[in-house]
Design a protein around this motif. Structure first.
Motif, PDB file in Angstrom:
ATOM      1  N   THR A 198     -35.920  17.233  52.037  1.00  0.00           N
ATOM      2  CA  THR A 198     -34.977  16.203  51.420  1.00  0.00           C
ATOM      3  C   THR A 198     -35.499  15.117  51.481  1.00  0.00           C
ATOM      4  OG1 THR A 198     -32.799  15.806  51.690  1.00  0.00           O
ATOM      5  CG2 THR A 198     -34.208  16.226  53.663  1.00  0.00           C
ATOM      6  N   THR A 199     -34.461  14.170  51.174  1.00  0.00           N
ATOM      7  CA  THR A 199     -35.133  12.691  51.209  1.00  0.00           C
ATOM      8  C   THR A 199     -35.179  11.876  52.757  1.00  0.00           C
ATOM      9  OG1 THR A 199     -33.693  12.133  49.088  1.00  0.00           O
ATOM     10  CG2 THR A 199     -34.172  10.398  50.652  1.00  0.00           C
ATOM     11  N   GLY A 200     -36.109  11.269  52.711  1.00  0.00           N
ATOM     12  CA  GLY A 200     -36.393  10.630  54.044  1.00  0.00           C
ATOM     13  C   GLY A 200     -37.129  11.178  55.137  1.00  0.00           C
ATOM     14  N   MET A 201     -37.866  12.183  54.594  1.00  0.00           N
ATOM     15  CA  MET A 201     -38.794  12.999  55.607  1.00  0.00           C
ATOM     16  C   MET A 201     -40.162  12.238  55.695  1.00  0.00           C
ATOM     17  SD  MET A 201     -37.807  16.852  54.727  1.00  0.00           S
ATOM     18  CE  MET A 201     -38.919  17.477  55.999  1.00  0.00           C
ATOM     19  N   LEU A 202     -40.608  12.245  56.718  1.00  0.00           N
ATOM     20  CA  LEU A 202     -42.154  11.847  57.181  1.00  0.00           C
ATOM     21  C   LEU A 202     -43.201  12.741  56.827  1.00  0.00           C
ATOM     22  CD1 LEU A 202     -43.381   8.872  57.810  1.00  0.00           C
ATOM     23  CD2 LEU A 202     -43.540  10.050  60.111  1.00  0.00           C
ATOM     24  N   MET A 203     -44.048  12.665  55.830  1.00  0.00           N
ATOM     25  CA  MET A 203     -45.178  13.693  55.613  1.00  0.00           C
ATOM     26  C   MET A 203     -46.550  13.071  55.762  1.00  0.00           C
ATOM     27  SD  MET A 203     -43.008  16.166  54.382  1.00  0.00           S
ATOM     28  CE  MET A 203     -44.140  17.432  53.309  1.00  0.00           C
ATOM     29  N   ASN A 204     -47.539  14.120  56.312  1.00  0.00           N
ATOM     30  CA  ASN A 204     -48.831  13.894  56.316  1.00  0.00           C
ATOM     31  C   ASN A 204     -49.511  14.399  55.056  1.00  0.00           C
ATOM     32  OD1 ASN A 204     -48.949  12.737  58.970  1.00  0.00           O
ATOM     33  ND2 ASN A 204     -48.623  14.850  59.735  1.00  0.00           N
ATOM     34  N   VAL A 205     -49.989  13.406  54.052  1.00  0.00           N
ATOM     35  CA  VAL A 205     -50.460  13.692  52.949  1.00  0.00           C
ATOM     36  C   VAL A 205     -51.944  13.893  52.878  1.00  0.00           C
ATOM     37  CG1 VAL A 205     -50.374  12.870  50.639  1.00  0.00           C
ATOM     38  CG2 VAL A 205     -48.514  12.588  51.806  1.00  0.00           C
ATOM     39  N   ASP A 206     -52.654  14.918  52.235  1.00  0.00           N
ATOM     40  CA  ASP A 206     -54.106  14.709  51.977  1.00  0.00           C
ATOM     41  C   ASP A 206     -53.976  15.136  50.580  1.00  0.00           C
ATOM     42  OD1 ASP A 206     -54.770  14.982  54.571  1.00  0.00           O
ATOM     43  OD2 ASP A 206     -54.561  17.131  54.773  1.00  0.00           O
ATOM     44  N   LEU A 207     -54.677  13.690  49.985  1.00  0.00           N
ATOM     45  CA  LEU A 207     -55.248  13.705  48.445  1.00  0.00           C
ATOM     46  C   LEU A 207     -56.468  13.794  48.168  1.00  0.00           C
ATOM     47  CD1 LEU A 207     -54.678  12.279  45.902  1.00  0.00           C
ATOM     48  CD2 LEU A 207     -55.153  10.293  46.603  1.00  0.00           C
ATOM     49  N   THR A 208     -56.667  14.804  47.335  1.00  0.00           N
ATOM     50  CA  THR A 208     -58.090  15.244  46.824  1.00  0.00           C
ATOM     51  C   THR A 208     -58.507  14.318  45.925  1.00  0.00           C
ATOM     52  OG1 THR A 208     -57.626  17.665  47.216  1.00  0.00           O
ATOM     53  CG2 THR A 208     -59.407  17.268  45.701  1.00  0.00           C
ATOM     54  N   LEU A 209     -59.741  13.576  46.405  1.00  0.00           N
ATOM     55  CA  LEU A 209     -60.342  12.462  45.336  1.00  0.00           C
ATOM     56  C   LEU A 209     -61.483  13.218  44.468  1.00  0.00           C
ATOM     57  CD1 LEU A 209     -60.745   9.664  48.023  1.00  0.00           C
ATOM     58  CD2 LEU A 209     -59.236   9.953  46.328  1.00  0.00           C
ATOM     59  N   GLU A 210     -62.115  14.123  45.131  1.00  0.00           N
ATOM     60  CA  GLU A 210     -63.160  14.758  44.314  1.00  0.00           C
ATOM     61  C   GLU A 210     -63.382  16.099  45.094  1.00  0.00           C
ATOM     62  OE1 GLU A 210     -67.805  13.890  43.043  1.00  0.00           O
ATOM     63  OE2 GLU A 210     -66.623  12.355  44.190  1.00  0.00           O
ATOM     64  N   THR A 211     -64.000  17.127  44.079  1.00  0.00           N
ATOM     65  CA  THR A 211     -64.227  18.320  44.224  1.00  0.00           C
ATOM     66  C   THR A 211     -65.822  18.477  43.746  1.00  0.00           C
ATOM     67  OG1 THR A 211     -62.161  19.332  44.552  1.00  0.00           O
ATOM     68  CG2 THR A 211     -64.038  20.757  44.324  1.00  0.00           C
ATOM     69  N   ARG A 212     -66.742  18.683  44.371  1.00  0.00           N
ATOM     70  CA  ARG A 212     -68.079  18.930  44.091  1.00  0.00           C
ATOM     71  C   ARG A 212     -68.881  20.117  44.788  1.00  0.00           C
ATOM     72  NH1 ARG A 212     -67.840  13.836  46.773  1.00  0.00           N
ATOM     73  NH2 ARG A 212     -68.920  13.980  48.697  1.00  0.00           N
ATOM     74  N   ASP A 213     -69.794  20.443  43.868  1.00  0.00           N
ATOM     75  CA  ASP A 213     -70.935  21.569  44.609  1.00  0.00           C
ATOM     76  C   ASP A 213     -72.228  20.867  45.426  1.00  0.00           C
ATOM     77  OD1 ASP A 213     -71.453  24.256  45.047  1.00  0.00           O
ATOM     78  OD2 ASP A 213     -73.094  23.990  43.565  1.00  0.00           O
ATOM     79  N   SER A 214     -72.290  20.939  46.669  1.00  0.00           N
ATOM     80  CA  SER A 214     -73.356  20.324  47.352  1.00  0.00           C
ATOM     81  C   SER A 214     -74.029  21.384  48.020  1.00  0.00           C
ATOM     82  CB  SER A 214     -72.906  19.056  47.993  1.00  0.00           C
ATOM     83  OG  SER A 214     -72.306  18.170  47.269  1.00  0.00           O
ATOM     84  N   VAL A 215     -75.201  21.041  48.502  1.00  0.00           N
ATOM     85  CA  VAL A 215     -75.925  21.542  49.860  1.00  0.00           C
ATOM     86  C   VAL A 215     -75.211  21.172  50.884  1.00  0.00           C
ATOM     87  CG1 VAL A 215     -78.132  22.034  50.833  1.00  0.00           C
ATOM     88  CG2 VAL A 215     -78.192  21.842  48.378  1.00  0.00           C
ATOM     89  N   SER A 216     -75.234  22.388  52.093  1.00  0.00           N
ATOM     90  CA  SER A 216     -74.701  21.690  53.212  1.00  0.00           C
ATOM     91  C   SER A 216     -75.416  22.666  54.277  1.00  0.00           C
ATOM     92  CB  SER A 216     -73.085  22.035  53.462  1.00  0.00           C
ATOM     93  OG  SER A 216     -72.820  23.361  53.116  1.00  0.00           O
ATOM     94  N   VAL A 217     -75.403  22.100  55.544  1.00  0.00           N
ATOM     95  CA  VAL A 217     -75.994  22.863  56.648  1.00  0.00           C
ATOM     96  C   VAL A 217     -75.015  22.821  57.692  1.00  0.00           C
ATOM     97  CG1 VAL A 217     -78.157  22.376  55.687  1.00  0.00           C
ATOM     98  CG2 VAL A 217     -77.094  20.843  57.373  1.00  0.00           C
ATOM     99  N   PRO A 218     -75.343  23.472  58.995  1.00  0.00           N
ATOM    100  CA  PRO A 218     -74.426  23.534  60.072  1.00  0.00           C
ATOM    101  C   PRO A 218     -74.508  22.206  60.982  1.00  0.00           C
ATOM    102  CG  PRO A 218     -75.588  25.462  60.054  1.00  0.00           C
ATOM    103  CD  PRO A 218     -76.138  25.007  59.006  1.00  0.00           C
ATOM    104  N   GLU A 219     -73.359  21.493  61.276  1.00  0.00           N
ATOM    105  CA  GLU A 219     -73.618  20.316  61.947  1.00  0.00           C
ATOM    106  C   GLU A 219     -74.421  20.485  63.016  1.00  0.00           C
ATOM    107  OE1 GLU A 219     -70.320  17.452  64.181  1.00  0.00           O
ATOM    108  OE2 GLU A 219     -69.829  19.424  63.722  1.00  0.00           O
ATOM    109  N   LEU A 220     -74.681  21.233  63.787  1.00  0.00           N
ATOM    110  CA  LEU A 220     -75.813  21.482  64.825  1.00  0.00           C
ATOM    111  C   LEU A 220     -77.150  21.215  64.423  1.00  0.00           C
ATOM    112  CD1 LEU A 220     -74.540  24.685  66.878  1.00  0.00           C
ATOM    113  CD2 LEU A 220     -74.107  22.234  67.320  1.00  0.00           C
ATOM    114  N   ALA A 221     -77.543  21.486  63.088  1.00  0.00           N
ATOM    115  CA  ALA A 221     -78.661  21.209  62.487  1.00  0.00           C
ATOM    116  C   ALA A 221     -79.096  19.773  62.390  1.00  0.00           C
ATOM    117  CB  ALA A 221     -79.015  21.842  61.480  1.00  0.00           C
TER     118      ALA A 221
END
Length: 370
Positions: A269-292
């Protein structure tokens, strides 16, 4: 490795000293030196057992988070078009009504009486105009008489429209389908055109309004996907950017964005507070675990397993997503990177994956079994 070399050196020194003291001479010393050298050479650095992970291509979703407020896609304050006394009302607060639903009825007795008077005059004016046209056709009446009669009829029709508007204004209806708000009016109360009788919100879709920094102005456009979560709920609402503001605030350096969220259940309804996630870009990339990833100053490196060795490789990293780091440059899809024991590994050290080491240890045990 240094301790082993030191031990061999000490042993050689002792043997040489003893051999010289006993007069045993060169053959014993030469044989010992040859044996020790062979043993030391065969005791190379043992490969370190490590765990590895493959560099894989995955979908990277670049998002920006913001906080926004909700507003109904359409929202109005219901006002009376004219002053009057309330004779009846049906305002079901919190309930959805259709367009044209009668919310409030004001006293319209005088207006209906005026409407009937005009309707009676309309009959006379219409009859006069018809009679004048007939006489004109028989050349009994002048053309000027026809024009006058038609003008009188048009005047009465205009008065009829005005009288009908006065009657209609005494019935306050919902201008569009929506959810009715609360009201404080009572039967017998007099309302003025400035009095807010109730509110009406179209909650079929919800507009979420949020601000983004100036640096993103050229990257945001209508149609980009977004999702929002209320501060008191974990339900995710999907939507998209509807309007991007055309001006940047000169002080705060932000611009306004308005997104639309589907609201089929009418939860938002009107007046609610929302956390918004906006998708700026979607791409295909190589990735590795953070531990590496090993950070050396401002540089990021990984250790690639190749030909039984750990090869240090500088990489350029991107986004961190779900425990994996995007690799923008320096690593190819399918290469194996080391994810354990990185503190003790240097470039060129012999290493072997844990699964390989486990298989090699299991072979002698299997051969020894009866």
């Amino acid at each position: 490795m240094q301790k082993g070399i030191l031990a061999v050196a000490c042993s050689i020194a002792v043997v040489i000293g003893i051999g010289t003291a006993l007069g045993l001479g060169g053959p014993l010393v030469d044989r010992f030196l040859t044996d020790e050298a062979d043993e030391a050479g065969g005791r190379g650095a043992e490969p370190q057992s490590v765990r590895t992970a493959g560099a894989e291509r995955s979908e990277i979703v670049e998002q920006f988070s913001a906080v926004g407020n909700t507003r109904a896609i359409r929202s109005v304050d219901i006002l009376a078009r004219t002053a009057g006394v309330v004779t009846s009302f049906d305002i079901p607060g919190g309930t959805r009504v259709d367009a044209g639903y009668p919310l409030v009825q004001l006293d319209d007795r005088a207006e209906r009486a005026a409407l009937r008077q005009v309707q009676a005059r309309l009959g006379d004016a219409q009859a006069t105009a018809d009679r004048t046209v007939e006489l004109s056709d028989r050349n009994v009446a002048a053309d000027a008489s026809v024009d006058t009669a038609q003008a009188d009829l048009d005047l009465v029709l205009a008065e009829l429209d005005a009288a009908q508007v006065e009657v209609d204004d005494r019935t306050i209806v919902a201008p569009f389908a929506g959810t009715v708000g609360l009201t404080d009016i009572e039967i017998g109360a007099r309302v003025e055109p400035t009095d807010v009788i109730t509110t009406l919100d179209d909650l079929s879709q919800i507009e979420v309004i949020f601000n983004l920094p100036e640096s993103l102005f050229l990257r945001v456009e209508a149609g980009q996907a977004l999702q929002a979560v209320g501060t008191g709920s974990d339900r995710i609402f999907q939507g998209e950017v509807a309007i991007v503001g055309t001006r940047i605030d000169p002080v705060a350096r932000f611009f306004e964005v308005r997104g639309l969220l589907d609201n089929p259940d009418g939860i938002l309804t009107t007046g609610m507070l929302m956390n918004v996630d906006l998708t700026l870009e979607t791409r295909d990339s190589v990735s590795v675990p953070e531990l590496a990833i090993v950070n050396v100053g401002e540089e990021s490196v990984v250790f690639v397993l190749a030909d039984g060795e750990a090869q240090e490789r500088a990489v350029r990293t991107g986004l961190l997503q779900d425990g994996s780091v995007e690799i923008l440059d320096g690593l190819e899809d399918g290469e194996s990177v080391i994810v354990t024991g990185l503190q003790a590994i240097e470039d060129g050290d012999p290493v072997e994956p844990e699964d390989t080491a486990s298989d090699q240890e299991a072979v002698p045990a299997a051969e020894a079994a009866p």
